[in-house]
Design a protein around this motif. Structure first.
Motif, PDB file in Angstrom:
ATOM      1  N   ILE A 179      -0.090  -0.025   4.215  1.00  0.00           N
ATOM      2  CA  ILE A 179       0.188   0.597   5.503  1.00  0.00           C
ATOM      3  C   ILE A 179       1.393  -0.075   6.134  1.00  0.00           C
ATOM      4  N   GLY A 180       2.093   0.658   6.960  1.00  0.00           N
ATOM      5  CA  GLY A 180       3.273   0.122   7.633  1.00  0.00           C
ATOM      6  C   GLY A 180       3.910   1.238   8.434  1.00  0.00           C
ATOM      7  N   ARG A 181       5.132   1.581   8.101  1.00  0.00           N
ATOM      8  CA  ARG A 181       5.735   2.760   8.729  1.00  0.00           C
ATOM      9  C   ARG A 181       5.117   4.036   8.182  1.00  0.00           C
ATOM     10  N   ASN A 182       4.580   3.972   6.987  1.00  0.00           N
ATOM     11  CA  ASN A 182       3.795   5.063   6.415  1.00  0.00           C
ATOM     12  C   ASN A 182       2.314   4.789   6.636  1.00  0.00           C
ATOM     13  N   PHE A 183       1.561   5.857   6.880  1.00  0.00           N
ATOM     14  CA  PHE A 183       0.126   5.745   7.083  1.00  0.00           C
ATOM     15  C   PHE A 183      -0.550   5.271   5.795  1.00  0.00           C
ATOM     16  N   HIS A 184      -0.194   5.906   4.681  1.00  0.00           N
ATOM     17  CA  HIS A 184      -0.783   5.561   3.389  1.00  0.00           C
ATOM     18  C   HIS A 184       0.327   5.324   2.376  1.00  0.00           C
ATOM     19  N   GLN A 185       0.247   4.211   1.674  1.00  0.00           N
ATOM     20  CA  GLN A 185       1.235   3.863   0.655  1.00  0.00           C
ATOM     21  C   GLN A 185       0.606   2.855  -0.303  1.00  0.00           C
ATOM     22  N   GLU A 186       1.353   2.443  -1.301  1.00  0.00           N
ATOM     23  CA  GLU A 186       0.867   1.404  -2.205  1.00  0.00           C
ATOM     24  C   GLU A 186       0.841   0.059  -1.484  1.00  0.00           C
ATOM     25  N   PRO A 187      -0.091  -0.844  -1.857  1.00  0.00           N
ATOM     26  CA  PRO A 187      -1.020  -0.695  -2.972  1.00  0.00           C
ATOM     27  C   PRO A 187      -2.310   0.012  -2.566  1.00  0.00           C
ATOM     28  N   GLY A 188      -2.867   0.792  -3.501  1.00  0.00           N
ATOM     29  CA  GLY A 188      -4.235   1.252  -3.321  1.00  0.00           C
ATOM     30  C   GLY A 188      -5.170   0.062  -3.488  1.00  0.00           C
ATOM     31  N   VAL A 189      -6.236   0.045  -2.710  1.00  0.00           N
ATOM     32  CA  VAL A 189      -7.151  -1.107  -2.724  1.00  0.00           C
ATOM     33  C   VAL A 189      -8.572  -0.614  -3.030  1.00  0.00           C
ATOM     34  N   PRO A 190      -8.950  -0.525  -4.313  1.00  0.00           N
ATOM     35  CA  PRO A 190     -10.322  -0.136  -4.651  1.00  0.00           C
ATOM     36  C   PRO A 190     -11.306  -1.198  -4.163  1.00  0.00           C
ATOM     37  N   SER A 201      -4.254  -3.973 -10.429  1.00  0.00           N
ATOM     38  CA  SER A 201      -3.504  -5.002 -11.156  1.00  0.00           C
ATOM     39  C   SER A 201      -2.326  -5.570 -10.356  1.00  0.00           C
ATOM     40  N   GLN A 202      -2.059  -5.001  -9.173  1.00  0.00           N
ATOM     41  CA  GLN A 202      -0.918  -5.479  -8.393  1.00  0.00           C
ATOM     42  C   GLN A 202      -1.151  -6.902  -7.882  1.00  0.00           C
ATOM     43  N   VAL A 203      -0.076  -7.680  -7.892  1.00  0.00           N
ATOM     44  CA  VAL A 203      -0.109  -9.017  -7.312  1.00  0.00           C
ATOM     45  C   VAL A 203       0.043  -8.894  -5.795  1.00  0.00           C
ATOM     46  N   ILE A 204      -0.751  -9.659  -5.063  1.00  0.00           N
ATOM     47  CA  ILE A 204      -0.683  -9.643  -3.595  1.00  0.00           C
ATOM     48  C   ILE A 204       0.314 -10.705  -3.146  1.00  0.00           C
ATOM     49  N   ARG A 205       1.430 -10.260  -2.622  1.00  0.00           N
ATOM     50  CA  ARG A 205       2.504 -11.166  -2.238  1.00  0.00           C
ATOM     51  C   ARG A 205       2.584 -11.292  -0.712  1.00  0.00           C
ATOM     52  N   PRO A 206       2.980 -12.447  -0.220  1.00  0.00           N
ATOM     53  CA  PRO A 206       3.194 -12.584   1.220  1.00  0.00           C
ATOM     54  C   PRO A 206       4.146 -11.507   1.731  1.00  0.00           C
ATOM     55  N   GLY A 207       3.778 -10.884   2.850  1.00  0.00           N
ATOM     56  CA  GLY A 207       4.569  -9.789   3.407  1.00  0.00           C
ATOM     57  C   GLY A 207       3.964  -8.426   3.152  1.00  0.00           C
ATOM     58  N   MET A 208       2.964  -8.324   2.259  1.00  0.00           N
ATOM     59  CA  MET A 208       2.275  -7.055   2.058  1.00  0.00           C
ATOM     60  C   MET A 208       1.299  -6.807   3.203  1.00  0.00           C
ATOM     61  N   CYS A 209       1.061  -5.524   3.493  1.00  0.00           N
ATOM     62  CA  CYS A 209       0.084  -5.153   4.507  1.00  0.00           C
ATOM     63  C   CYS A 209      -0.751  -3.997   3.965  1.00  0.00           C
ATOM     64  N   PHE A 210      -2.061  -4.084   4.144  1.00  0.00           N
ATOM     65  CA  PHE A 210      -2.956  -3.073   3.578  1.00  0.00           C
ATOM     66  C   PHE A 210      -4.295  -3.119   4.304  1.00  0.00           C
ATOM     67  N   THR A 211      -5.105  -2.099   4.066  1.00  0.00           N
ATOM     68  CA  THR A 211      -6.436  -2.051   4.662  1.00  0.00           C
ATOM     69  C   THR A 211      -7.491  -2.448   3.632  1.00  0.00           C
ATOM     70  N   ILE A 212      -8.559  -3.027   4.142  1.00  0.00           N
ATOM     71  CA  ILE A 212      -9.788  -3.211   3.369  1.00  0.00           C
ATOM     72  C   ILE A 212     -10.861  -2.446   4.126  1.00  0.00           C
ATOM     73  N   GLU A 213     -11.513  -1.474   3.471  1.00  0.00           N
ATOM     74  CA  GLU A 213     -12.398  -0.553   4.182  1.00  0.00           C
ATOM     75  C   GLU A 213     -13.537  -0.062   3.294  1.00  0.00           C
ATOM     76  N   PRO A 214     -14.393  -0.971   2.840  1.00  0.00           N
ATOM     77  CA  PRO A 214     -15.456  -0.554   1.921  1.00  0.00           C
ATOM     78  C   PRO A 214     -16.391   0.484   2.526  1.00  0.00           C
ATOM     79  N   MET A 215     -16.685   1.505   1.723  1.00  0.00           N
ATOM     80  CA  MET A 215     -17.681   2.525   2.054  1.00  0.00           C
ATOM     81  C   MET A 215     -18.878   2.264   1.155  1.00  0.00           C
TER      82      MET A 215
END
Length: 271
Positions: A179-190, A201-215
Motif C-alpha cells: 500500500i502507498g499511493r496505490n490502494f493495492h500493490q505488491e507485495p501480496g501478503v498471504p 518469496s519476496q524479501v521484506i526490505r526497509p521502506g516497504m509498506c503493506f497490510t497484515i489482515e488475517p481472515m
C-alpha cells in the motif's frame, strides 16, 4: 524499488504515517456507534461525512476491483457474522450477538491508510468471542514474525501455525497487500504458508509498506462470492469469520504499526 515493490523514503513515510493516523482517528470516531440497533449504512454515512469534513477521500468509494464486479458503491466494507470481507453496507441493523468487521481506508494527500477491526455486538457466544480473540492475536503473531530482510512467507507461516492449534482455519482466497499511493500493490501478503506453498518469496526490505489482515474462519477456509453483487464474500459453510488489519511500515529495526488507535484494543488485549 525492490522487484517492482516501492521502497519509501523519509518524506514518503511521513505521508504514509499521516494517512494511517487519520484512518485510526476515524476508527476511534466510529467505535462508540458500532452497537445494537445501528444500520450498517448509517455507519458508512458517518465514515463519508467525517472523512470529507476533514478534507480527505474515502478510498473504497467507487473502487474498481474484480473485473466482473461493478465499482464499489460505499465508503467502507462492513462484514457481519459469516461474511468474510467486502460486505456492502445496507439497511441491516446490528443485533445483540453479532460480530462485525469494519474495514476503512482513507486517501490523505495522495497516500492510503488501511485497517479493520472486528467488533462484538452486545453479548456474543463464547465460540464467537474465542474466534475474535484468536484472530486478533494472530494478526500480532504475524506482525512479530516480520524481520528486516526476512520473507513475506514468514508472516503467513506464523499466522497459519498459530491459528491451526485452536481448530480454526485461515482464508486463502484473500490476503494482505502492499500500500502507498496505490490502494493495492505488491507485495501480496498471504496469511497462510505450509510446505509447497509457492507465494510469499519476496524479501521484506526497509521502506516497504503493506497490510497484515488475517481472515479466520470458524469452519472451512473456503469462501464464496455473492453472485448478485460480485463483492460480498461469505464462508462456504455459513459459519463465522473474523478479521483484524493494520498497515505496517518496515523500518531498519523492525515493523512500525501505522494504524494504531488510541481507544481500540492494543496488543495483548483480552476480549
Amino acid at each position: 524499488m525492490a522487484k517492482g515493490i516501492p521502497l519509501y523514503n523519509a518524506d514518503d513515510r511521513e505521508g504514509l504515517r499521516a494517512a494511517s493516523r487519520f484512518n485510526a482517528q476515524l476508527m476511534d470516531f466510529l467505535r462508540p456507534h458500532v452497537k445494537p440497533g445501528i444500520k450498517t449504512i448509517e455507519i458508512d454515512q458517518m465514515i463519508h461525512d467525517y472523512t470529507r469534513d476533514h478534507g480527505h477521500i474515502p478510498a473504497c468509494l467507487g473502487y474498481h476491483g474484480p473485473a466482473n464486479a461493478p465499482a464499489y458503491p460505499n465508503c467502507s466494507c462492513i462484514s457481519i457474522n459469516e461474511v468474510v470481507c467486502h460486505g456492502i453496507p445496507d439497511d441491516r441493523e446490528l443485533r445483540d450477538g453479532d460480530i462485525v468487521n469494519v474495514d476503512i481506508t482513507t486517501l490523505v494527500n495522495g497516500w492510503h491508510g488501511d485497517q479493520s477491526e472486528t467488533f462484538m455486538i452486545g453479548e456474543v457466544s463464547e465460540s464467537a468471542r474465542r474466534l475474535v480473540q484468536v484472530t486478533f492475536d494472530a494478526m500480532w503473531v504475524g506482525i512479530h514474525a516480520i524481520r528486516p530482510f526476512g520473507y513475506v512467507r514468514d508472516i503467513g507461516a506464523a499466522i497459519y501455525h498459530y491459528v491451526k492449534q485452536f481448530g480454526f482455519e485461515v482464508v486463502r482466497d484473500f490476503q494482505g497487500h502492499g500500500i502507498g499511493r496505490n490502494f493495492h500493490q505488491e507485495p501480496g501478503v498471504p496469511h497462510f504458508w505450509f510446505k509447497g506453498t509457492k507465494s510469499g518469496s519476496q524479501v521484506i526490505r526497509p521502506g516497504m509498506c503493506f497490510t497484515i489482515e488475517p481472515m479466520i474462519n470458524e469452519g472451512t477456509w473456503k469462501t464464496v462470492v455473492d453472485k448478485f453483487d460480485n463483492w460480498t464474500v461469505r464462508t462456504l459453510d455459513n459459519k463465522l469469520s473474523a478479521q483484524f488489519e493494520h498497515t505496517i511500515l518496515m523500518t531498519d529495526t523492525g515493523p512500525e504499526v501505522l494504524t494504531a488507535t488510541k481507544d481500540g484494543p492494543q496488543e495483548n488485549h483480552k476480549f
